[in-house]
Design a protein around this motif. Structure first.
Motif, mmCIF file in Angstrom:
data_model
loop_
_atom_site.group_PDB
_atom_site.id
_atom_site.type_symbol
_atom_site.label_atom_id
_atom_site.label_comp_id
_atom_site.label_asym_id
_atom_site.label_seq_id
_atom_site.Cartn_x
_atom_site.Cartn_y
_atom_site.Cartn_z
ATOM 1 N N TRP A 1 9.877 -16.092 -47.025
ATOM 2 C CA TRP A 1 8.469 -16.438 -46.920
ATOM 3 C C TRP A 1 8.238 -17.671 -46.064
ATOM 4 O O TRP A 1 7.141 -17.880 -45.555
ATOM 5 N N GLY A 2 9.253 -18.494 -45.914
ATOM 6 C CA GLY A 2 9.110 -19.661 -45.063
ATOM 7 C C GLY A 2 8.909 -19.272 -43.610
ATOM 8 O O GLY A 2 7.992 -19.761 -42.939
ATOM 9 N N LEU B 1 5.822 -25.442 -43.704
ATOM 10 C CA LEU B 1 6.558 -26.690 -43.529
ATOM 11 C C LEU B 1 7.632 -26.897 -44.585
ATOM 12 O O LEU B 1 8.456 -27.816 -44.463
ATOM 13 N N ALA B 2 7.638 -26.082 -45.635
ATOM 14 C CA ALA B 2 8.654 -26.198 -46.673
ATOM 15 C C ALA B 2 9.942 -25.525 -46.214
ATOM 16 O O ALA B 2 9.919 -24.536 -45.484
ATOM 17 N N ASP B 3 11.065 -26.051 -46.657
ATOM 18 C CA ASP B 3 12.361 -25.505 -46.234
ATOM 19 C C ASP B 3 13.019 -24.652 -47.306
ATOM 20 O O ASP B 3 14.189 -24.292 -47.181
ATOM 21 N N LYS B 4 12.283 -24.288 -48.371
ATOM 22 C CA LYS B 4 12.857 -23.515 -49.465
ATOM 23 C C LYS B 4 12.923 -22.027 -49.146
ATOM 24 O O LYS B 4 13.752 -21.305 -49.681
ATOM 25 N N GLY B 5 12.006 -21.555 -48.289
ATOM 26 C CA GLY B 5 11.977 -20.132 -47.969
ATOM 27 C C GLY B 5 11.280 -19.284 -49.000
ATOM 28 O O GLY B 5 11.359 -18.058 -48.966
ATOM 29 N N ALA C 1 12.338 -26.852 -40.241
ATOM 30 C CA ALA C 1 13.431 -25.878 -40.339
ATOM 31 C C ALA C 1 12.935 -24.468 -40.033
ATOM 32 O O ALA C 1 13.621 -23.705 -39.333
ATOM 33 N N ASN C 2 11.768 -24.117 -40.539
ATOM 34 C CA ASN C 2 11.258 -22.767 -40.293
ATOM 35 C C ASN C 2 10.903 -22.560 -38.827
ATOM 36 O O ASN C 2 11.152 -21.485 -38.260
ATOM 37 N N LEU C 3 10.329 -23.576 -38.203
ATOM 38 C CA LEU C 3 9.993 -23.469 -36.784
ATOM 39 C C LEU C 3 11.250 -23.306 -35.940
ATOM 40 O O LEU C 3 11.285 -22.501 -34.997
#
Length: 262
Positions: free
Chosen positions: A226-227, A16-20, A35-37
């Protein structure tokens, strides 16, 4: 529970984090976004998902059919080499299939020159490899369960005029449905997450499975996302979890009944 549950919570937070990055997820659920989804739609993730489901389902069904037929033969028939065959199955199942991935790779190269559909970069060839590797352990597992079914049922059906095929399909398989469900589940799970053989056999990105595709996203240290990896891992766990919940009532009975007699 803490040791088992924390990695799951962490990977969901990373999805759920958008940092990647994983280090950016140390503060659990500090930043939640989709964002990752949404980023998965721009990749081949869903193609990998379909490939994995097709391979896992076909392997699971094939393993059940082949293993049940072999277990029925070992349990009900008496033939030359029966005891040696059971011993061979017991010995073979001690060695993981990944030990032979070099031999499998060379074998598929040779087969591909004759039958291209069974060569490298073929999902059918990968399914055949999985079926061959799972036959030994699953046959031995189902053999113990088949022995718990009374032979009097077979004899009563034969007196009524039933053939071996009718006894097998209409009586035996219905009575051993718990172990069939267990074997199908175990085969599906092991195939769904298998990496080494799938990476060796499947060459093109369009044929990759989820394990191979997700690994490719984080294989490069300078370009690892990794995101997307975490989000894909969470989504890929849904089919396995769903099947496990659907078949859970068979698991305990299927795994314990076959160990009583055999």
């Amino acid at each position: 529970m803490v040791y088992a549950g924390f990695p799951l919570v962490y990977i969901i937070s990373a999805a759920l984090a958008d940092k990647g990055t994983l280090t950016g997820s140390n503060a659990l659920f500090a930043h939640a976004s989709t964002a990752n989804l949404e980023g998965l739609n721009a990749t081949a993730f869903w193609t990998w998902m379909v490939n994995t489901l097709v391979i896992a389902v076909v392997t699971g069904v094939g393993t059940v059919l082949m293993g049940a037929a072999a277990a029925y033969a070992f349990s009900r028939f008496r033939f030359s080499g029966r005891r040696a065959g059971l011993t061979a199955l017991l010995v073979i199942q001690m060695f993981p299939q990944m030990l032979a991935f070099v031999a499998i790779f060379l074998l598929l190269i040779g087969l591909g020159n004759v039958v291209p559909v069974l060569g490298l970069n073929s999902k059918l060839a990968l399914i055949c490899v999985y079926l061959g590797g799972a036959l030994g352990v699953n046959t031995f597992l189902m053999y113990g369960f088949f022995n718990t079914v009374p032979r009097e049922l077979d004899e009563a059906a034969k007196i009524d005029g039933a053939t071996h095929g009718q006894v097998y399909w209409t009586i035996i398989l219905r009575l051993v449905s718990p172990i069939l469900a267990v074997v199908a589940l175990l085969s599906f799970i092991s195939t769904f997450g298998e990496f080494i053989i799938a990476r060796s056999v499947l060459q093109s990105e369009s044929n990759w499975t989820l394990a191979v595709g997700l690994y490719a996203w984080v294989a490069d240290r300078l370009d690892a996302n990794w995101g997307l990896f975490a989000c894909g891992a969470v989504i890929s766990a849904i089919p396995v979890l769903t099947l496990f919940l659907f078949l859970q009532k068979y698991i305990v009975g299927g795994l314990t009944a076959g160990s009583v007699k055999g």
